[in-house]
Design a protein around this motif. Structure first.
Motif, PDB file in Angstrom:
ATOM      1  N   HIS A  12       0.851  -1.347   0.165  1.00  0.00           N
ATOM      2  CA  HIS A  12       0.097  -0.049   0.077  1.00  0.00           C
ATOM      3  C   HIS A  12       0.848   1.350   0.139  1.00  0.00           C
ATOM      4  O   HIS A  12       0.348   2.360  -0.155  1.00  0.00           O
ATOM      5  CB  HIS A  12      -1.253  -0.063   1.195  1.00  0.00           C
ATOM      6  N   THR A  13       2.128   1.074   0.215  1.00  0.00           N
ATOM      7  CA  THR A  13       2.924   2.323   0.172  1.00  0.00           C
ATOM      8  C   THR A  13       4.140   2.406  -0.701  1.00  0.00           C
ATOM      9  O   THR A  13       4.670   3.399  -1.105  1.00  0.00           O
ATOM     10  CB  THR A  13       3.803   2.486   1.701  1.00  0.00           C
ATOM     11  N   HIS A  14       4.335   1.251  -1.534  1.00  0.00           N
ATOM     12  CA  HIS A  14       5.151   1.279  -2.680  1.00  0.00           C
ATOM     13  C   HIS A  14       4.842   0.353  -3.818  1.00  0.00           C
ATOM     14  O   HIS A  14       4.044  -0.427  -3.757  1.00  0.00           O
ATOM     15  CB  HIS A  14       6.652   0.475  -2.013  1.00  0.00           C
ATOM     16  N   LYS A  15       5.271   0.838  -4.948  1.00  0.00           N
ATOM     17  CA  LYS A  15       5.388   0.098  -6.275  1.00  0.00           C
ATOM     18  C   LYS A  15       6.067  -1.349  -6.233  1.00  0.00           C
ATOM     19  O   LYS A  15       7.052  -1.362  -5.609  1.00  0.00           O
ATOM     20  CB  LYS A  15       5.442   0.969  -7.256  1.00  0.00           C
ATOM     21  N   LEU A  16       5.635  -2.192  -7.047  1.00  0.00           N
ATOM     22  CA  LEU A  16       6.167  -3.492  -7.168  1.00  0.00           C
ATOM     23  C   LEU A  16       7.764  -3.156  -7.372  1.00  0.00           C
ATOM     24  O   LEU A  16       8.438  -4.044  -6.708  1.00  0.00           O
ATOM     25  CB  LEU A  16       5.628  -4.155  -8.273  1.00  0.00           C
ATOM     26  N   PRO A  20      12.708  -4.234  -4.293  1.00  0.00           N
ATOM     27  CA  PRO A  20      14.111  -4.787  -3.690  1.00  0.00           C
ATOM     28  C   PRO A  20      14.594  -3.458  -3.077  1.00  0.00           C
ATOM     29  O   PRO A  20      15.502  -3.614  -2.157  1.00  0.00           O
ATOM     30  CB  PRO A  20      14.482  -4.809  -5.174  1.00  0.00           C
ATOM     31  N   ALA A  21      14.490  -2.138  -3.417  1.00  0.00           N
ATOM     32  CA  ALA A  21      15.137  -1.132  -2.807  1.00  0.00           C
ATOM     33  C   ALA A  21      14.752  -0.989  -1.464  1.00  0.00           C
ATOM     34  O   ALA A  21      15.468  -0.597  -0.363  1.00  0.00           O
ATOM     35  CB  ALA A  21      14.795   0.189  -3.616  1.00  0.00           C
ATOM     36  N   VAL A  22      13.512  -1.375  -1.137  1.00  0.00           N
ATOM     37  CA  VAL A  22      12.966  -1.401   0.006  1.00  0.00           C
ATOM     38  C   VAL A  22      13.618  -2.386   1.207  1.00  0.00           C
ATOM     39  O   VAL A  22      14.098  -1.938   2.273  1.00  0.00           O
ATOM     40  CB  VAL A  22      11.499  -1.499   0.244  1.00  0.00           C
ATOM     41  N   ALA A  23      13.881  -3.683   0.672  1.00  0.00           N
ATOM     42  CA  ALA A  23      14.613  -4.572   1.426  1.00  0.00           C
ATOM     43  C   ALA A  23      15.841  -4.268   1.613  1.00  0.00           C
ATOM     44  O   ALA A  23      16.408  -4.417   2.686  1.00  0.00           O
ATOM     45  CB  ALA A  23      14.490  -6.049   0.402  1.00  0.00           C
ATOM     46  N   GLU A 269       0.951  -0.197   9.618  1.00  0.00           N
ATOM     47  CA  GLU A 269       1.111   1.354   9.836  1.00  0.00           C
ATOM     48  C   GLU A 269       2.778   1.188  10.083  1.00  0.00           C
ATOM     49  O   GLU A 269       3.223   2.572  10.278  1.00  0.00           O
ATOM     50  CB  GLU A 269       0.089   1.796  10.563  1.00  0.00           C
ATOM     51  N   LYS A 270       3.232   0.365  10.647  1.00  0.00           N
ATOM     52  CA  LYS A 270       4.623   0.403  11.058  1.00  0.00           C
ATOM     53  C   LYS A 270       5.573  -0.606  10.307  1.00  0.00           C
ATOM     54  O   LYS A 270       6.271  -1.340  11.000  1.00  0.00           O
ATOM     55  CB  LYS A 270       4.727  -0.023  12.723  1.00  0.00           C
ATOM     56  N   ASN A 271       5.244  -0.830   8.938  1.00  0.00           N
ATOM     57  CA  ASN A 271       5.984  -1.511   8.325  1.00  0.00           C
ATOM     58  C   ASN A 271       7.602  -1.740   8.337  1.00  0.00           C
ATOM     59  O   ASN A 271       8.133  -2.643   8.565  1.00  0.00           O
ATOM     60  CB  ASN A 271       5.547  -1.636   6.892  1.00  0.00           C
ATOM     61  N   LYS A 272       8.064  -0.502   8.250  1.00  0.00           N
ATOM     62  CA  LYS A 272       9.482  -0.497   8.191  1.00  0.00           C
ATOM     63  C   LYS A 272       9.931  -0.897   9.601  1.00  0.00           C
ATOM     64  O   LYS A 272      11.123  -1.597   9.779  1.00  0.00           O
ATOM     65  CB  LYS A 272      10.142   0.856   7.929  1.00  0.00           C
TER      66      LYS A 272
END
Length: 289
Positions: A12-16, A20-23, A269-272
């Motif tokens: 819900h916060t990032h595109k597909l 990889p960059a989020v990880a 809401e606290k995914n990171k």
């Protein structure tokens, strides 16, 4: 062992292609590709074309993140024959996507229906007859989770069903959040599975059987519902020393090809913050074992 992030809380916060960059930002070196509407959605035909697959592969390379596993959820054991045949077509495309990504591990669920278990088992083996030659030809590991509300929910019965396929390419997934639906302690299942167990999901859950089965109440009484959560480590009732100790005992933690995936769905809401917590706790519990 590969420690992977399930990116579902980031849908819900990032595109597909941002996964990889989020990880990488969160400290993970690996990613598990779970169902996504732009990639391989639940129960329907994969939507990623060759161009998108190439872009995902490049996004991983740019971020220094590898895809540890691809997880389709399709009705390959459904007692409805039309749905099963469609699932086989979808599986073939999902396999091709996985191969094109350079990934060697797929994990999935038994699916099917528990109230039609015998018919679902027939459908499962019928699907395997068609898919197994492709799986073995491509050198893939396909690992299966006895998910609550599948035709196989019991941990030991899942092992028996996988043995019936008679292929080293087919193995078991242990999802910690499904512990209290599998009817045996984690260590019992892990010891019986041995090297068949090659992928686990790390998330906590409450034991719905406590308080004489009255911890969760649904109305009317007797509803055939399955209750579990995907909480962060320590927020539920999973015996984590037993879980990690069992994985150490069977050699899972020392296997460079095994996959441990953090799969928390309860705190978007606290995914990171939750992902960072999970990685630190996983590393901590590996060190003490």
């Amino acid at each position: 062992m590969k420690i992977a992030l399930d990116p579902t809380p980031f849908h819900h916060t990032h595109k597909l292609l941002e996964f990889p960059a989020v990880a990488a930002e969160l400290g993970f070196k690996y990613l598990q590709m779970t169902p996504h509407p732009d990639f391989i959605p639940f129960f329907n035909h994969p939507k990623a074309d060759d161009s998108l697959v190439k872009k995902m592969k490049q996004a991983c390379k740019d971020s220094g993140v590898e895809i540890a596993s691809v997880l389709p959820v399709l009705r390959w054991s459904g007692p409805d024959e039309d749905a099963r045949e469609a699932a086989i077509r979808y599986w073939k495309r999902a396999i091709q996507i996985t191969v094109d990504l350079g990934v060697k591990t797929m994990n999935t669920e038994f699916s099917g229906r528990p109230e039609r278990a015998e018919e679902s088992e027939r459908a499962f083996y019928r699907s395997m007859e068609e898919l197994l030659p492709i799986i073995e030809r491509e050198g893939l590991d396909v690992l299966i989770d006895p998910h609550p509300d599948d035709f196989v929910e019991d941990g030991l019965q899942a092992i028996r069903t996988i043995r019936g396929v008679n292929s080293k390419n087919i193995g078991l997934v242990y999802v910690a959040s499904h512990t209290f639906h599998m009817n045996q302690p984690p260590l019992t299942i892990m010891r019986e599975a041995g090297e068949m167990l090659r992928l686990v999901h790390v998330s906590d859950t409450m034991d719905h059987k406590r308080s004489h089965g009255l911890r969760y109440i649904t109305n009317p009484p007797g509803n055939s519902v399955r209750v579990h959560q995907h909480l962060k480590i320590g927020d539920g009732d999973v015996n984590w020393p037993e879980f990690f100790g069992g994985l150490k005992e069977i050699g899972f933690l020392d296997n460079p090809n095994s996959v441990m995936c953090s799969s928390i769905f309860a705190e978007n809401e606290k995914n990171k913050e939750t992902a960072k917590y999970q990685l630190a706790k996983i590393q901590e519990m590996i060190e003490v074992n």
